[in-house]
Design an enzyme around this catalytic site. Structure first.
Site, PDB file in Angstrom:
ATOM      1  N   HIS A   1     -15.254  20.003  37.970  1.00 34.06           N
ATOM      2  CA  HIS A   1     -15.753  18.699  38.399  1.00 34.06           C
ATOM      3  C   HIS A   1     -16.825  18.241  37.418  1.00 34.06           C
ATOM      4  CE1 HIS A   1     -17.022  15.363  40.651  1.00 34.06           C
ATOM      5  NE2 HIS A   1     -16.964  15.851  41.866  1.00 34.06           N
TER       6      HIS A   1
ATOM      7  N   PHE B   1     -20.704  11.433  46.658  1.00 35.92           N
ATOM      8  CA  PHE B   1     -21.798  11.647  47.594  1.00 35.92           C
ATOM      9  C   PHE B   1     -22.525  10.312  47.760  1.00 35.92           C
ATOM     10  CE2 PHE B   1     -22.915  16.460  47.094  1.00 35.92           C
ATOM     11  CZ  PHE B   1     -21.797  16.775  47.837  1.00 35.92           C
TER      12      PHE B   1
ATOM     13  N   GLU C   1      -9.218  13.188  51.932  1.00 37.38           N
ATOM     14  CA  GLU C   1      -8.490  12.398  50.930  1.00 37.38           C
ATOM     15  C   GLU C   1      -7.000  12.328  51.279  1.00 37.38           C
ATOM     16  OE1 GLU C   1      -9.071  13.728  46.884  1.00 37.38           O
ATOM     17  OE2 GLU C   1      -8.237  11.863  46.065  1.00 37.38           O
TER      18      GLU C   1
ATOM     19  N   LYS D   1      -9.060  18.713  38.430  1.00 38.51           N
ATOM     20  CA  LYS D   1     -10.319  19.477  38.518  1.00 38.51           C
ATOM     21  C   LYS D   1     -10.042  20.969  38.575  1.00 38.51           C
ATOM     22  CE  LYS D   1     -13.427  16.051  40.624  1.00 38.51           C
ATOM     23  NZ  LYS D   1     -12.515  14.894  40.895  1.00 38.51           N
TER      24      LYS D   1
ATOM     25  N   CYS E   1     -20.469  11.353  41.755  1.00 39.14           N
ATOM     26  CA  CYS E   1     -19.126  11.742  41.311  1.00 39.14           C
ATOM     27  C   CYS E   1     -18.207  10.549  41.060  1.00 39.14           C
ATOM     28  CB  CYS E   1     -18.493  12.655  42.340  1.00 39.14           C
ATOM     29  SG  CYS E   1     -19.624  13.943  42.872  1.00 39.14           S
TER      30      CYS E   1
ATOM     31  N   HIS F   1      -9.261  12.715  43.825  1.00 41.54           N
ATOM     32  CA  HIS F   1     -10.623  13.203  43.636  1.00 41.54           C
ATOM     33  C   HIS F   1     -10.581  14.729  43.744  1.00 41.54           C
ATOM     34  CE1 HIS F   1     -14.833  12.839  43.104  1.00 41.54           C
ATOM     35  NE2 HIS F   1     -15.144  13.351  44.270  1.00 41.54           N
TER      36      HIS F   1
END
Lengths: 402, 86
Positions: free
Chosen positions: A331, A390, A305, A326, A162, A294
């Site tokens: 995403h 990830f 976050e 998003k 990501c 994010h």
């Protein structure tokens, strides 16, 4: 060290097939997520996504090109045409030798893999088309852009899940900054809305069945999207000398690794990256007016976050705005940072902050100004774009108004 | 359709020409088919005739499958089909 500016932008994503349409959708808080239209969708538990709708590949590419261009490559080529077109650059001689392409993607030609695995495993075919390998390889998009525009300098593809496109843009930024390249075409692309692509994500149990609602107490997971964002990063002096229209400055970049867990995010890792980008740009934290989060809409990401932002900014965390687009486009995995950079450009250039739509209920663990549901007018001179992948690989870009 | 007509149709399609523009003594180079186009043509021939063509792209001229002209390709396909039938 050279200053680096953005002189072209292009995109195709669930909100629109160009920058103007996408920004209009972000201003209006439009949602590009809807029912998936793909083969075997009835066998999926997750049946929504941010798909690029009404897309006809034959309107853009001939048959021989389509034989070589996976959907993620097609999206990249279309966005690159817009971005390079806007920059007004043409590449020949020394400029071509000192200009390159760096893109992020996570799945690469996943549709091509999915279709051909289906053919050989499910349908029992014993032969596949000869171009499957050059079509599915992750560097296909970067290669075809380099070929279409005669970019002969450093080119490669970054795959950090990501954070892929933020890492890609960070590398492009540093190459121009240190003088290794004059111009870099950069960004990212993803097209994994196929049966296998979604089935794999389903397995993680982090997907929402109804909507992406970042920071809302009612959030219940992420929603996948697809598309591409492409930019022209140019040496400021080069851009100034030719009188280019400058969209904004790329001021700093930082990347770190959590070195802790393969899927769970780390507050410390995120905070070190955010602080690192501000430091790299030579800015003070009080300069930051907007953060494109994010903000995946998962329980784990959003609270981690927000805690990282609170740690880095202290009291200033209550003054800045942070939103996750998003909620509108989904995403885009390896292409997500590239599309989200448009929200930063809109904030800096137009003074409009894209909202976090789908916001229903405050979450005490996400107690920041997330620009809920409605866009806002605000003068911003510095914006950050967060990406936390990830594997614990983090990448944050700092942009400055020009 | 005869094997000859089918092979010509495949080659014409790959070269983006009309079948009537293809001459039996043409080489693939004559009609603008490059190495990628050749591999695609072989794939199309295998799919259409349900045969396996012994062709190695590393060394096309040394392969058992003669691709030196359109006529040679037609003859090679006819031979493979005949071998399949026997």
């Amino acid at each position: 060290m050279n200053r680096v500016v953005i002189t072209g932008a292009g995109t195709i994503n669930p909100l629109g097939a160009d920058v103007a349409t996408t920004m209009e959708a972000m201003r209006e808080g439009r949602c590009g997520i809807g029912p998936l239209d793909i083969p075997d969708v009835d066998r999926l538990a997750i049946q929504i996504g941010g798909q690029v709708k009404n897309y006809d590949e034959t309107a853009h590419f001939n048959r021989q090109q389509i034989a070589l261009y996976d959907r993620f490559t097609q999206f990249t080529l279309l966005a690159a045409r817009q971005a390079i077109g806007q920059s007004g650059l043409s590449f020949s001689g020394e400029l071509a030798d000192r200009s390159g392409v760096i893109f992020g993607t996570s799945g690469g030609g996943l549709n091509t893999q999915d279709e051909n695995y289906r053919a050989v495993y499910a349908e029992g075919k014993n032969r596949v088309h000869p171009f499957i390998v050059p079509k599915l390889m992750n560097n296909a998009a970067a290669s075809h852009v380099s070929m279409e525009w005669k970019l002969r300098g450093p080119s490669f593809t970054v795959a950090t899940a990501c954070a892929s496109s933020n890492h890609a843009m960070g590398q492009a930024f540093n190459m121009v900054r240190c003088g290794m390249a004059k111009v870099m075409v950069t960004g990212g692309s993803e097209a994994m809305l196929c049966f296998g692509g979604i089935k794999a994500w389903e397995g993680l149990r982090v997907m929402s069945k109804d909507a992406c609602r970042p920071f809302s107490a009612t959030r219940n997971g992420m929603v996948q999207g697809e598309g591409a964002g492409v930019y022209v990063f140019e040496d400021y002096e080069h851009a100034k000398a030719r009188g280019a229209d400058i969209l904004c400055e790329v001021a700093g970049f930082a990347m770190t690794s959590d070195a802790s867990d393969i899927v769970m995010p780390s507050k410390q890792g995120a905070a070190r990256t955010i602080a690192g980008a501000i430091n790299d740009a030579g800015l003070n934290k009080e300069d930051v007016g907007y953060i494109n989060a994010h903000g995946t809409g998962t329980a784990a990401n959003d609270k981690t976050e927000c805690a990282a932002v609170a740690d880095v900014f202290g009291h200033h965390a209550d003054k800045l705005m942070i939103s996750s687009t998003k909620s509108m486009h989904g995403h885009l995995i390896g292409g997500t940072g590239a599309v989200e950079l448009l929200a930063c450009i809109m904030a800096l250039r137009d003074g409009i902050i894209a909202p976090t739509i789908g916001y229903e209920e405050p979450d005490p663990e996400c107690a920041l100004d997330v620009v809920p549901n409605v866009a806002r007018d605000a003068a911003v001179s510095v914006a950050l774009s967060n990406a936390f992948a990830f594997g614990g690989m983090n990448a944050v870009l700092a942009l400055r108004k020009h | 359709m005869s094997i000859k007509d089918q092979v010509i149709a495949i080659i014409a399609d790959q070269a983006m020409l009309e079948p009537s523009d293809i001459k039996m003594d043409n080489t693939l180079e004559d009609i603008g088919i490059d190495s990628l186009g050749l591999v695609e043509s072989i794939f199309a021939i295998e799919e259409s005739f349900d045969i396996t063509v012994p062709f190695n792209a590393n060394n096309p001229t040394e392969s058992e499958f003669d691709i030196s002209s359109v006529a040679a390709i037609v003859a090679a396909v006819e031979k493979l089909k005949a071998a399949q039938a026997s």
